[in-house]
Design an enzyme around this catalytic site. Sequence first.
Site, short mmCIF file in Angstrom:
data_model
loop_
_atom_site.label_atom_id
_atom_site.label_comp_id
_atom_site.label_asym_id
_atom_site.label_seq_id
_atom_site.Cartn_x
_atom_site.Cartn_y
_atom_site.Cartn_z
N HIS A 19 23.03 18.28 -33.23
CA HIS A 19 23.48 16.96 -33.69
C HIS A 19 23.03 16.73 -35.13
O HIS A 19 23.79 16.23 -35.95
CB HIS A 19 22.86 15.86 -32.82
CG HIS A 19 23.36 15.79 -31.41
ND1 HIS A 19 22.54 15.80 -30.32
CD2 HIS A 19 24.63 15.72 -30.91
CE1 HIS A 19 23.27 15.72 -29.21
NE2 HIS A 19 24.53 15.67 -29.54
N LYS A 43 28.45 9.84 -17.56
CA LYS A 43 27.10 10.43 -17.52
C LYS A 43 26.04 9.38 -17.27
O LYS A 43 26.15 8.26 -17.77
CB LYS A 43 26.77 11.06 -18.88
CG LYS A 43 27.62 12.21 -19.26
CD LYS A 43 27.19 12.69 -20.64
CE LYS A 43 28.24 13.56 -21.25
NZ LYS A 43 27.97 13.76 -22.68
N ARG A 92 32.18 22.34 -30.95
CA ARG A 92 31.36 23.56 -30.90
C ARG A 92 32.18 24.79 -30.53
O ARG A 92 32.07 25.83 -31.10
CB ARG A 92 30.21 23.40 -29.90
CG ARG A 92 29.20 22.36 -30.33
CD ARG A 92 28.40 21.90 -29.18
NE ARG A 92 29.28 21.33 -28.16
CZ ARG A 92 28.93 21.05 -26.93
NH1 ARG A 92 27.70 21.30 -26.53
NH2 ARG A 92 29.78 20.52 -26.09
N SER A 130 23.08 18.77 -24.89
CA SER A 130 21.93 18.00 -24.41
C SER A 130 21.61 18.35 -22.96
O SER A 130 20.45 18.43 -22.58
CB SER A 130 22.22 16.51 -24.54
OG SER A 130 22.43 16.20 -25.89
N1 COA Z 1 25.02 19.72 -31.03
C1 COA Z 1 24.57 19.57 -29.81
N2 COA Z 1 25.29 19.07 -28.80
C2 COA Z 1 26.53 18.70 -29.09
C3 COA Z 1 27.09 18.83 -30.35
C4 COA Z 1 26.28 19.38 -31.35
N3 COA Z 1 26.71 19.55 -32.59
N4 COA Z 1 28.34 18.38 -30.32
C5 COA Z 1 28.56 17.99 -29.07
N5 COA Z 1 27.47 18.19 -28.32
C6 COA Z 1 27.29 17.97 -26.89
C7 COA Z 1 26.36 16.84 -26.55
O1 COA Z 1 25.04 17.32 -26.51
C8 COA Z 1 26.87 16.45 -25.20
O2 COA Z 1 26.33 17.36 -24.26
P1 COA Z 1 26.08 16.97 -22.74
O3 COA Z 1 27.44 16.69 -22.15
O4 COA Z 1 25.46 18.19 -22.22
O5 COA Z 1 25.20 15.76 -22.72
C9 COA Z 1 28.38 16.71 -25.31
O6 COA Z 1 28.53 17.65 -26.34
C10 COA Z 1 29.22 15.55 -25.74
O7 COA Z 1 28.57 14.38 -25.50
P2 COA Z 1 28.37 13.22 -26.52
O8 COA Z 1 28.50 13.67 -27.94
O9 COA Z 1 27.13 12.52 -26.16
O10 COA Z 1 29.60 12.37 -26.31
P3 COA Z 1 30.19 11.86 -24.96
O11 COA Z 1 31.34 12.71 -24.68
O12 COA Z 1 29.16 11.72 -23.93
O13 COA Z 1 30.73 10.44 -25.44
C11 COA Z 1 30.53 8.28 -26.33
C12 COA Z 1 29.86 9.44 -25.62
C13 COA Z 1 29.47 7.22 -26.37
C14 COA Z 1 30.92 8.68 -27.73
C15 COA Z 1 31.84 7.85 -25.60
O14 COA Z 1 31.62 7.81 -24.21
C16 COA Z 1 32.30 6.48 -26.06
O15 COA Z 1 32.95 6.37 -27.06
N6 COA Z 1 31.94 5.42 -25.31
C17 COA Z 1 32.29 4.05 -25.63
C18 COA Z 1 33.42 3.54 -24.76
C19 COA Z 1 34.75 3.83 -25.39
O16 COA Z 1 35.06 3.41 -26.49
N7 COA Z 1 35.56 4.56 -24.65
C20 COA Z 1 36.87 4.93 -25.10
C21 COA Z 1 36.80 6.16 -25.95
S1 COA Z 1 37.62 7.47 -25.16
#
Ligand code: COA
Length: 171
Positions: A19, A43, A92, A130
């Site tokens: 990140h 999640k 990724r 994560s």
């Molecule tokens: N390095 C490490 N990990 C990375 C990464 C990087 N460069 N890029 C992506 N990831 C991983 C994260 O660690 C995470 O891993 P995990 O699933 O093992 O926890 C995964 O990729 C993606 O998760 P994250 O980036 O946390 O995003 P998410 O998909 O969980 O989305 C929000 C979270 C908050 C952005 C999303 O749910 C949201 O926008 N919520 C608000 C409600 C909304 O507006 N909804 C409509 C939008 S569709």
Amino acid sequence: MQKIVAIYPGTFDPITKGHVDIVERSTRLFSKIIVAIGKSSKKKAILPSSERLKLAKKILARFPNVEVCSFSGLLVNFAQAKGATVIIRGLRAISDFEYEFQMADANRHLNDKIETVFLTPTEQYAYISSSMVREIAELGGDVSPFVYKEVAEILENFYIPFHNSKNKKYK
Ligand code: COA
């Protein structure tokens, strides 16, 4: 040059070196980056939002143009309220693509003035997630290649009760 504010949303449970790599790249492209710690309906986070916020603030303090905050509700609404016109997401591997494409599309339907931009992390961090970090920590492995020491310490403390109960079981 036009000043562009970008938002980098995620659950950051916990924040990893991958990140941070994306944040660092973003700071070179945009005037300001808002790292937005949110909630995914898919999640259940292990670390409370306040803890994730504290960790991200500490780790990202060295970037003067980065603000860290938490949000609830729709991402596009929060982005708009913060004056952000770009959403940054890390890509990724090809396996991320479908989900990210869907999310970008949904966000565009909700607000077509906000563009999603994808950045790829350095090769070294291309496979970090994560949940992988959490699993390694839970099983007592070394997470230091993937997270900063502040995060490693929090995870260690979080999983101490789990390790103690496991050790008792095998005595
Ligand atoms: N390095 C490490 N990990 C990375 C990464 C990087 N460069 N890029 C992506 N990831 C991983 C994260 O660690 C995470 O891993 P995990 O699933 O093992 O926890 C995964 O990729 C993606 O998760 P994250 O980036 O946390 O995003 P998410 O998909 O969980 O989305 C929000 C979270 C908050 C952005 C999303 O749910 C949201 O926008 N919520 C608000 C409600 C909304 O507006 N909804 C409509 C939008 S569709």
